[in-house]
Scaffold this motif. Structure first.
Motif, PDB file in Angstrom:
ATOM      1  N   PHE A   1      -6.594 -14.388   8.965  1.00 16.62           N
ATOM      2  CA  PHE A   1      -5.395 -15.327   8.271  1.00 16.62           C
ATOM      3  C   PHE A   1      -4.687 -14.172   7.368  1.00 16.62           C
ATOM      4  O   PHE A   1      -5.169 -13.007   6.814  1.00 16.62           O
ATOM      5  CB  PHE A   1      -6.113 -16.210   7.162  1.00 16.62           C
ATOM      6  CG  PHE A   1      -6.430 -17.498   7.960  1.00 16.62           C
ATOM      7  CD1 PHE A   1      -5.736 -18.032   8.934  1.00 16.62           C
ATOM      8  CD2 PHE A   1      -7.795 -17.863   7.721  1.00 16.62           C
ATOM      9  CE1 PHE A   1      -5.987 -19.205   9.523  1.00 16.62           C
ATOM     10  CE2 PHE A   1      -8.258 -19.088   8.329  1.00 16.62           C
ATOM     11  CZ  PHE A   1      -7.381 -19.632   9.258  1.00 16.62           C
ATOM     12  N   TRP A   2      -3.616 -14.431   6.856  1.00 10.36           N
ATOM     13  CA  TRP A   2      -2.589 -13.602   6.400  1.00 10.36           C
ATOM     14  C   TRP A   2      -3.233 -13.734   4.809  1.00 10.36           C
ATOM     15  O   TRP A   2      -3.565 -14.913   4.196  1.00 10.36           O
ATOM     16  CB  TRP A   2      -1.160 -14.146   6.123  1.00 10.36           C
ATOM     17  CG  TRP A   2      -0.359 -13.581   5.292  1.00 10.36           C
ATOM     18  CD1 TRP A   2      -0.092 -12.426   4.876  1.00 10.36           C
ATOM     19  CD2 TRP A   2       0.451 -14.363   4.107  1.00 10.36           C
ATOM     20  NE1 TRP A   2       0.883 -11.937   4.188  1.00 10.36           N
ATOM     21  CE2 TRP A   2       1.138 -13.384   3.419  1.00 10.36           C
ATOM     22  CE3 TRP A   2       0.216 -15.505   3.732  1.00 10.36           C
ATOM     23  CZ2 TRP A   2       1.863 -13.473   2.400  1.00 10.36           C
ATOM     24  CZ3 TRP A   2       1.413 -15.940   2.814  1.00 10.36           C
ATOM     25  CH2 TRP A   2       2.071 -14.819   1.994  1.00 10.36           C
ATOM     26  N   ASP A   3      -3.419 -12.983   4.081  1.00 10.47           N
ATOM     27  CA  ASP A   3      -4.006 -12.561   2.571  1.00 10.47           C
ATOM     28  C   ASP A   3      -2.806 -12.990   1.859  1.00 10.47           C
ATOM     29  O   ASP A   3      -2.009 -12.293   1.605  1.00 10.47           O
ATOM     30  CB  ASP A   3      -4.271 -11.247   2.452  1.00 10.47           C
ATOM     31  CG  ASP A   3      -5.064 -11.144   0.985  1.00 10.47           C
ATOM     32  OD1 ASP A   3      -5.313 -11.912   0.415  1.00 10.47           O
ATOM     33  OD2 ASP A   3      -5.025  -9.978   0.739  1.00 10.47           O
ATOM     34  N   HIS A   4      -2.970 -14.153   1.413  1.00  7.89           N
ATOM     35  CA  HIS A   4      -1.752 -14.898   0.544  1.00  7.89           C
ATOM     36  C   HIS A   4      -1.632 -14.376  -0.964  1.00  7.89           C
ATOM     37  O   HIS A   4      -2.693 -13.842  -1.531  1.00  7.89           O
ATOM     38  CB  HIS A   4      -2.181 -16.426   0.223  1.00  7.89           C
ATOM     39  CG  HIS A   4      -0.833 -17.298   0.227  1.00  7.89           C
ATOM     40  ND1 HIS A   4       0.088 -17.112  -0.766  1.00  7.89           N
ATOM     41  CD2 HIS A   4      -0.474 -18.411   0.869  1.00  7.89           C
ATOM     42  CE1 HIS A   4       0.796 -18.108  -0.582  1.00  7.89           C
ATOM     43  NE2 HIS A   4       0.519 -18.654   0.307  1.00  7.89           N
TER      44      HIS A   4
ATOM     45  N   ASN B   1      -6.055 -18.614  -0.992  1.00  9.35           N
ATOM     46  CA  ASN B   1      -7.217 -17.913   0.207  1.00  9.35           C
ATOM     47  C   ASN B   1      -8.414 -18.980  -0.084  1.00  9.35           C
ATOM     48  O   ASN B   1      -9.099 -19.396   1.089  1.00  9.35           O
ATOM     49  CB  ASN B   1      -7.302 -16.620   0.039  1.00  9.35           C
ATOM     50  CG  ASN B   1      -6.607 -15.499   0.531  1.00  9.35           C
ATOM     51  OD1 ASN B   1      -5.467 -16.079   0.901  1.00  9.35           O
ATOM     52  ND2 ASN B   1      -6.652 -14.488   0.149  1.00  9.35           N
TER      53      ASN B   1
ATOM     54  N   THR C   1     -10.219 -20.892   2.869  1.00  8.99           N
ATOM     55  CA  THR C   1     -11.659 -20.982   3.156  1.00  8.99           C
ATOM     56  C   THR C   1     -12.423 -22.475   3.247  1.00  8.99           C
ATOM     57  O   THR C   1     -13.264 -22.619   3.980  1.00  8.99           O
ATOM     58  CB  THR C   1     -12.385 -19.983   2.327  1.00  8.99           C
ATOM     59  OG1 THR C   1     -11.735 -18.704   2.237  1.00  8.99           O
ATOM     60  CG2 THR C   1     -13.766 -19.593   2.309  1.00  8.99           C
TER      61      THR C   1
ATOM     62  N   TYR D   1      -8.979 -11.903   5.551  1.00  8.66           N
ATOM     63  CA  TYR D   1      -7.890 -12.052   4.899  1.00  8.66           C
ATOM     64  C   TYR D   1      -7.159 -10.808   4.931  1.00  8.66           C
ATOM     65  O   TYR D   1      -7.650  -9.829   4.444  1.00  8.66           O
ATOM     66  CB  TYR D   1      -7.860 -12.661   3.590  1.00  8.66           C
ATOM     67  CG  TYR D   1      -8.202 -13.961   3.567  1.00  8.66           C
ATOM     68  CD1 TYR D   1      -7.204 -15.118   3.908  1.00  8.66           C
ATOM     69  CD2 TYR D   1      -9.598 -14.538   3.323  1.00  8.66           C
ATOM     70  CE1 TYR D   1      -7.633 -16.361   3.932  1.00  8.66           C
ATOM     71  CE2 TYR D   1      -9.818 -15.695   3.306  1.00  8.66           C
ATOM     72  CZ  TYR D   1      -9.164 -16.811   3.593  1.00  8.66           C
ATOM     73  OH  TYR D   1      -9.559 -17.905   3.628  1.00  8.66           O
TER      74      TYR D   1
END
Lengths: 310, 445
Positions: free
Chosen positions: B40-43, B49, B53, B71
């Motif tokens: 996933f894109w690391d927010h 995040n 999760t 991430y």
């Protein structure tokens, strides 16, 4: 009788390879090869394989499905921006190396002239730019040049000077990336030249002084000839590294404004990774290999020749 | 004729072993259905995040599947490098978050998701044309529009400064909880306001660099004037009247932007607003969120609203993120199921809330969560961020050109470079010739 003869022959045959293997293992060249084998494997997997893979990539079409030979290179030769990148890479690398060499040379002389006791701390301090990871130090420079909040412009404003668009104007942006590269790379030249200066025998200077040579003559006829090899190697090494520079330009300008600070590595990244055209990116990054390779051969040949003469 | 005799013990042991072997597939252990790996894109929003999760773990527990999440940051284009490396190696995650242009670029290695997109559109409403343009290839959906990371880059204005310098009341134009009253909000009003604010010492902070924020903003102006550099068929129109018209508009606007706008990156406009200098930027609510944390006095005066209307319509820069499933993934059925789970309205609502309203889902029925209505200060500041009355045409710079050409227009920042060249004194015809030559190069295959 026959049995016995056969057996003894078989023993002799078995003993020979074992002894030749033993002899092979005892050879210095074999031991040297085995000791360097881990390094050879590392270089083969991390340098030679990627290099050949890059050549392979550069010969593929954009979709990487068919072989196009030199198609990517001929495409690049027709692009105005590519030739601008070639020109800029040359301006960037040559001017940065010249300034790094000059600054390194003079600073090395200054340090050499300092009494030995105080030299260490100066050497340490002057090496600081070179030991900081450039991505980090360039970020600090970015803040100094920041478009809106430049610390340098704040200082200039105190003296009533108009703000300078360090990264917004193409020419100032070129100046800025070269300046940061010189700041980062000059200490390397300084330390190499300092080592070379220390290896020049003092007797040569004493003899020159007796002959009445002035400062300039000592520099021209003793120091420079004695340093020629180290200057050649340092310049060549730095030229290759500067041509391949990525982090300084990437962090400071990302190639802008209007592509006026792109160098090979940043342009290759833009096309290959950001633009998804990996073969074209590979072609850009390989463009300088033959030119740098040939210049490296000439410089190293010159160095070897002088070494043999000596 | 040899007879094999079984003892009673042997018969019992064989029967038990056979029964166990037959029953094995139906025994559900903790991770009986295998494992799904996700990148996933690391927010950038702290805590976002964690919500992701949590949602994945809920699904994993329900389906007895192990989920492994990485991430991956977009800092330094790490996510693009990961996508390129995984595609080359044909190995990596099952699901990977792919920014805007990546699904089309990596289409050859992505699993079609027509089946789940059909269901999601039926359930959550249609998606806008930009999402269709970016998420489909040759009539097939190749990725699912992601909630996380998708954003709209409309104006975030200073209420006080626009009122003071330009006499514009953005809250009246875009009232919280009600339909916009923005008929008069057009390009002429916009550029006049920019000039007045610059004259008053608070310019608009619109970048002319080559990073996403600059390209998105300028791309929306081009679209608003109908200035498509390349049409759907791939024909170049760099010398059209509408291109000339938008270039004149951009020259007028560019003159009153900060003098270093050509060097701006995606952080510059945020800093410009947070510092209190700027009267308006084009950005998702991240700048406002930083101001809320660091300079509340500035945040209290921020109002996010719609784009001005141009001759071709009211276009706004929309930048969707996608979740793609690699066709070489090892658990594609489970990966699809996870993406359906993450796109359920309740879960989307949780993701939006966790991002403080930054994440903007692509589905039409998911634009009215309470998060946007309730965020403050001032209350309602984000109400119009998701364009709840669907009055803007969500656009992306480079469209409607074929995606491979549009991607290069976007990636190389062609439109912003055209504007900067013109601003720095090049003749318009020379700029257009240069753009034409660049566009010819972009169409290589």
């Amino acid at each position: 009788m026959v049995d016995t003869a056969t057996k003894s022959g078989a023993y002799a045959g078995a003993a020979r390879p074992r002894s030749s293997l033993k002899r092979l293992m005892q050879r210095k060249s074999t031991i040297a090869f085995l000791l360097t084998l881990p390094l050879i494997l590392i270089i083969a997997s991390l340098v030679i394989y990627p290099a050949f893979y890059a050549v392979h990539l550069a010969t593929l079409s954009k979709s990487m499905t068919k072989f196009v030979g030199f198609g990517n290179f001929t495409f690049l030769f027709k692009r105005e921006v590519f030739w601008m990148v070639v020109q800029q890479s040359c301006i960037f690398a040559i001017s940065a190396v010249v300034f790094k060499a000059l600054i390194g040379f003079f600073v090395a002389h200054f340090i050499h002239a300092i009494p030995t006791k105080g030299q260490r701390k100066w050497r340490g301090m002057l090496l600081v730019p070179w030991v900081i990871p450039p991505a980090m130090s360039t970020l600090a420079w970015f803040w100094l040049f920041d478009p809106s909040y430049s610390a340098i412009n704040w200082l200039l404003a105190l003296f009533g000077i108009d703000p300078v668009p360090f990264l917004g104007n193409p020419y100032w942006a070129r100046f800025s990336v070269i300046l940061v590269n010189v700041w980062f790379g000059a200490p390397f030249f300084m330390i190499m030249y300092l080592a070379a200066l220390k290896s020049v025998p003092e007797q040569l200077y004493e003899a020159a002084a007796i002959d009445g040579a002035n400062w300039w003559q000592r520099l021209w006829y003793i120091t420079l000839p004695m340093m020629r090899n180290i200057i050649s190697i340092t310049v060549m090494f730095s030229l290759i590294v500067t041509f391949a520079n990525f982090d300084i330009v990437r962090v400071l300008t990302a190639g802008g404004p209007i592509d006026k600070t792109h160098v090979f590595a940043t342009y290759a990244f833009l096309l290959g990774i950001q633009g998804g055209d990996i073969p074209l990116g590979a072609a850009v990054s390989l463009f300088m290999v033959p030119i740098l390779g040939i210049s490296a051969i000439f410089i190293l040949r010159d160095v070897t020749k002088r070494g043999n003469e000596a | 004729m040899t007879k094999v005799k079984f003892s009673r013990r042997q018969v019992l042991a064989t029967t038990a072993a056979t029964a166990a072997a037959l029953a094995m597939p139906y025994v559900r252990g903790a991770h009986a259905a295998g494992k799904v790996t996700v990148g996933f894109w690391d927010h950038w929003v702290p805590g976002a995040n964690d919500t992701m999760t949590k949602l994945c773990q809920q699904w994993a527990d329900k389906n007895k599947i192990e989920v492994q999440i990485d991430y991956i940051t977009s800092q330094g284009q790490k996510n693009l490098l990961t996508a390129a490396a995984e595609m080359q190696a044909r190995s990596g995650h099952d699901i990977l978050a792919l920014p805007t242009w990546q699904p089309n670029d990596k289409a050859a290695a992505l699993e079609p998701v027509d089946d789940i997109m059909g269901e999601l559109i039926k359930q959550n409403g249609d998606v806008n044309d930009t999402v269709k343009y970016l998420g489909r290839k040759e009539g097939h959906w190749i990725a699912v529009p992601a909630t996380t990371g998708s954003q709209f880059k409309g104006p975030c204005s200073r209420i006080d400064l626009l009122k003071k310098h330009a006499g514009i009341d953005v809250q009246a134009m875009y009232p919280a909880g009600a339909e916009p009253q923005a008929d008069g909000w057009d390009m002429e009003t916009f550029v006049t306001a920019a000039e007045k604010c610059a004259a008053g010492g608070n310019p608009f902070g619109i970048g002319l660099g080559v990073t996403s924020d600059s390209v998105d903003g300028v791309g929306a102006f081009f679209s608003s004037f109908g200035a498509n550099l390349v049409d759907e068929k791939g024909d170049i129109h760099a010398r059209s009247d509408s291109v000339r018209e938008v270039m004149e508009f951009m020259k007028r606007l560019g003159k009153v932007l900060p003098q270093d706008a050509a060097a701006w990156d995606d952080a510059s406009n945020n800093k410009f607003l947070v510092s209190g200098q700027g009267a308006m930027i084009l950005n998702p609510p991240s700048a406002w969120a930083v101001a809320k944390r660091d300079v509340p006095a500035v945040a209290e005066q921020c109002w996010t609203h719609g784009m001005p209307k141009g001759p071709a319509g009211r276009y706004g820069p929309y930048l969707p993120y996608f979740w793609g499933i690699w066709e070489f993934g090892t658990n594609k059925a489970a990966a699809k199921d996870l993406l359906v789970h993450l796109s359920q309205p309740d879960n989307v609502g949780q993701l939006v809330a966790a991002s403080g309203g930054y994440d903007l889902p692509s589905f039409a029925n998911l634009t009215k969560f309470d998060t946007w209505a309730n965020e403050a200060p001032p209350k309602g500041t984000l109400f119009h961020y998701p364009d709840p009355y669907l009055q803007q045409i969500k656009s992306i710079a480079g469209a409607p050109a074929p995606a491979n050409i549009a991607f290069q227009i976007y990636n190389q920042g062609l439109q912003t470079k055209m504007v900067v060249r013109y601003l720095q004194g090049e003749k318009l015809d020379d700029v257009l010739s240069w753009a034409e030559s660049e566009l010819e190069g972009y169409s290589r295959t």
